[in-house]
Write an enzyme that holds these catalytic residues in place. Structure first.
Site, PDB file in Angstrom:
ATOM      1  N   SER A   1      -1.416 -15.353  -5.677  1.00 44.26           N
ATOM      2  CA  SER A   1      -1.400 -15.658  -4.297  1.00 44.26           C
ATOM      3  C   SER A   1      -2.845 -16.378  -3.716  1.00 44.26           C
ATOM      4  O   SER A   1      -2.940 -16.694  -2.728  1.00 44.26           O
ATOM      5  CB  SER A   1      -1.305 -14.301  -3.595  1.00 44.26           C
ATOM      6  OG  SER A   1      -0.051 -13.908  -3.600  1.00 44.26           O
TER       7      SER A   1
ATOM      8  N   CYS B   1       4.802  -8.850   0.383  1.00 43.48           N
ATOM      9  CA  CYS B   1       3.948 -10.028   0.683  1.00 43.48           C
ATOM     10  C   CYS B   1       4.387 -11.303   1.276  1.00 43.48           C
ATOM     11  O   CYS B   1       4.987 -11.267   2.507  1.00 43.48           O
ATOM     12  CB  CYS B   1       2.716 -10.226  -0.384  1.00 43.48           C
ATOM     13  SG  CYS B   1       1.173 -10.867   0.378  1.00 43.48           S
TER      14      CYS B   1
ATOM     15  N   ASN C   1      -3.426  -9.046   0.283  1.00 43.47           N
ATOM     16  CA  ASN C   1      -3.839 -10.291  -0.019  1.00 43.47           C
ATOM     17  C   ASN C   1      -2.920 -11.243   0.728  1.00 43.47           C
ATOM     18  O   ASN C   1      -2.194 -11.740   0.181  1.00 43.47           O
ATOM     19  CB  ASN C   1      -3.779 -10.764  -1.410  1.00 43.47           C
ATOM     20  CG  ASN C   1      -4.238 -12.098  -1.867  1.00 43.47           C
ATOM     21  OD1 ASN C   1      -4.741 -12.938  -0.849  1.00 43.47           O
ATOM     22  ND2 ASN C   1      -4.008 -12.631  -2.845  1.00 43.47           N
TER      23      ASN C   1
ATOM     24  N   HIS D   1       0.784  -4.743  -1.220  1.00 40.71           N
ATOM     25  CA  HIS D   1       1.042  -4.757  -2.552  1.00 40.71           C
ATOM     26  C   HIS D   1       1.489  -3.161  -2.994  1.00 40.71           C
ATOM     27  O   HIS D   1       0.243  -2.653  -3.490  1.00 40.71           O
ATOM     28  CB  HIS D   1       0.036  -5.294  -3.226  1.00 40.71           C
ATOM     29  CG  HIS D   1       0.086  -6.809  -3.068  1.00 40.71           C
ATOM     30  ND1 HIS D   1       0.564  -7.787  -3.899  1.00 40.71           N
ATOM     31  CD2 HIS D   1      -0.616  -7.576  -2.167  1.00 40.71           C
ATOM     32  CE1 HIS D   1       0.340  -8.725  -3.529  1.00 40.71           C
ATOM     33  NE2 HIS D   1      -0.395  -8.805  -2.365  1.00 40.71           N
TER      34      HIS D   1
ATOM     35  N   GLU E   1       2.665  -2.395  -5.735  1.00 43.56           N
ATOM     36  CA  GLU E   1       2.209  -2.250  -7.156  1.00 43.56           C
ATOM     37  C   GLU E   1       0.948  -1.823  -7.316  1.00 43.56           C
ATOM     38  O   GLU E   1       0.436  -1.586  -8.356  1.00 43.56           O
ATOM     39  CB  GLU E   1       2.720  -3.557  -7.806  1.00 43.56           C
ATOM     40  CG  GLU E   1       1.869  -4.693  -7.944  1.00 43.56           C
ATOM     41  CD  GLU E   1       1.779  -5.301  -6.464  1.00 43.56           C
ATOM     42  OE1 GLU E   1       0.749  -6.117  -6.298  1.00 43.56           O
ATOM     43  OE2 GLU E   1       2.495  -5.166  -5.486  1.00 43.56           O
TER      44      GLU E   1
END
Length: 382
Positions: A49, A259, A301, A353, A355
């Protein structure tokens, strides 16, 4: 110890910072953004990203644990440039194989150190993310400024094709296989299919150019679910993946997006997207899950966001869409969900995110929510 070569950082509004060359020597261009994480620089560097972005680390001391072969989130470093204040003189960690400086140099990543990153971060917060350049070969700031202003902007950039996998591959389920998921790689992080595999999901990772036929070919009778990953670029410049998602929603395939996958879900539902002033990048962002009322500390992000109403559901051709998560710092939409008229969940996404590589694990439950969504779909078909 040799004297470092001088380097320049020039922003498109004319602000100039002088420092030392760090990593590879040369010249690079990109959008200057800042990351507030105190740790996890290896995961940050290898997050696709960040393609075409110059990342400024707000933590002053970077590189103390070196680099290893276990923590990368993709096959290479993706940042266009790297800005740190005080690089570690020596890497010290039992898993470290090489220094951060050596890794940046090996992969050709141009960086700069020894500048006031606090002042730079404050400038970007006040003026917004902007184009920039780092150079250890150009000594004239005005000459470099002209090249910065002639460089490509992030708005309007379609970048998923530059970071996606060339060939489809499979991440097998751990233990008993429960579901098969087609994951469209728009810049996927390694930890994401790993988190699904931990829950008995066999993940078929497809290139960003995947068609509906490619999607339907996954598994014996098509996939149990569809996943869109994170990735770089402007969601408004992306069309093919939005059309694929709309076709999947029309067929009733359960969907989960992260995202960039959240932004494309918004567009598929008819919402617009817009560029944030300086974005959310770090591992300490507070988000409320409006479906449970819980507040999570999350990893972010993103420089773009979905423009969706916070005060109620919106009717779409696929069901009732609503905002499921919101950032408590600025009320930015951080998640969407789609429900049938009777209230059953059909699809959902988050802007951050879960994860969490690197980052807190508050949002790991979202992978369980995806499992529950696919299980409910299977039960409904039985």
């Amino acid at each position: 110890m040799s004297t470092p070569r001088p380097a320049l950082l020039v922003l498109e509004d004319g602000r100039v910072f002088h420092g030392d060359a760090y990593g590879a020597e040369g010249q690079t261009f990109g959008e200057a953004v800042f990351n507030t994480g105190m740790t996890g620089y290896q995961e940050t560097l290898t997050d696709p990203s960040y393609h075409r972005q110059i990342v400024v680390m707000t933590a002053p001391h970077v590189g103390n644990t070196g680099m290893n072969d276990e923590d990368p989130e993709s096959r290479r470093i993706w940042v266009a440039g790297y800005v740190v204040r005080d690089p570690a003189r020596r890497a010290s960690n039992w898993r470290s194989l090489r220094s951060l400086d050596d890794e940046l140099r090996e992969q050709g990543v141009v960086g700069i150190s020894g500048i006031d990153t606090r002042a730079l971060t404050r400038h970007l917060r006040e003026r917004g993310a902007m184009r920039a350049a780092i150079s250890s070969t150009e000594t004239d700031p005005q000459a470099l400024l002209g090249r910065v202003r002639a460089s490509a902007e992030m708005a309007g950039a379609d970048l998923a094709a530059a970071v996606t996998t060339e060939q489809a591959y499979v991440v097998p389920a751990r233990g008993t296989k429960r579901f098969t998921v087609a994951a469209v790689d728009l810049g996927i992080k390694t930890m994401t299919p790993h988190r699904m595999a931990e829950r008995g999901i066999e993940v078929h990772v497809l290139p960003a150019t995947a068609s509906l036929a490619d999607l339907q070919a996954v598994g014996d009778d098509g996939p149990d679910g569809l996943f869109f990953s994170n990735g770089p670029g402007d969601p408004a410049a992306t069309t093919g993946q939005v059309e694929l998602l709309q076709a999947a929603l029309a067929e009733g395939i359960p969907y989960f997006g992260i995202c960039f996958g959240n932004q494309l879900f918004g567009r598929a539902l008819g919402f617009g997207t817009y560029k944030l002033k300086y974005g959310h990048r770090g591992i300490n962002q507070p988000v409320m899950d409006r479906t449970t009322g819980k507040v999570e500390v999350t990893a972010h992000n993103h420089g773009f966001a979905v423009d969706a109403p916070l005060d109620g559901p919106t009717s779409t051709p696929y069901g009732e869409a609503s905002v499921s998560h919101v950032c408590l710092n600025d009320d930015v939409v951080e998640g969407l969900e789609l429900r049938e008229a009777g209230g059953r969940l059909k699809a959902f996404s988050v802007q951050y995110h879960p994860e969490a590589a690197a980052g807190p694990h508050d949002a790991a439950y979202l992978f369980d929510r995806f499992v529950d969504l696919m299980a409910a779909q299977k039960e409904g078909q039985a």
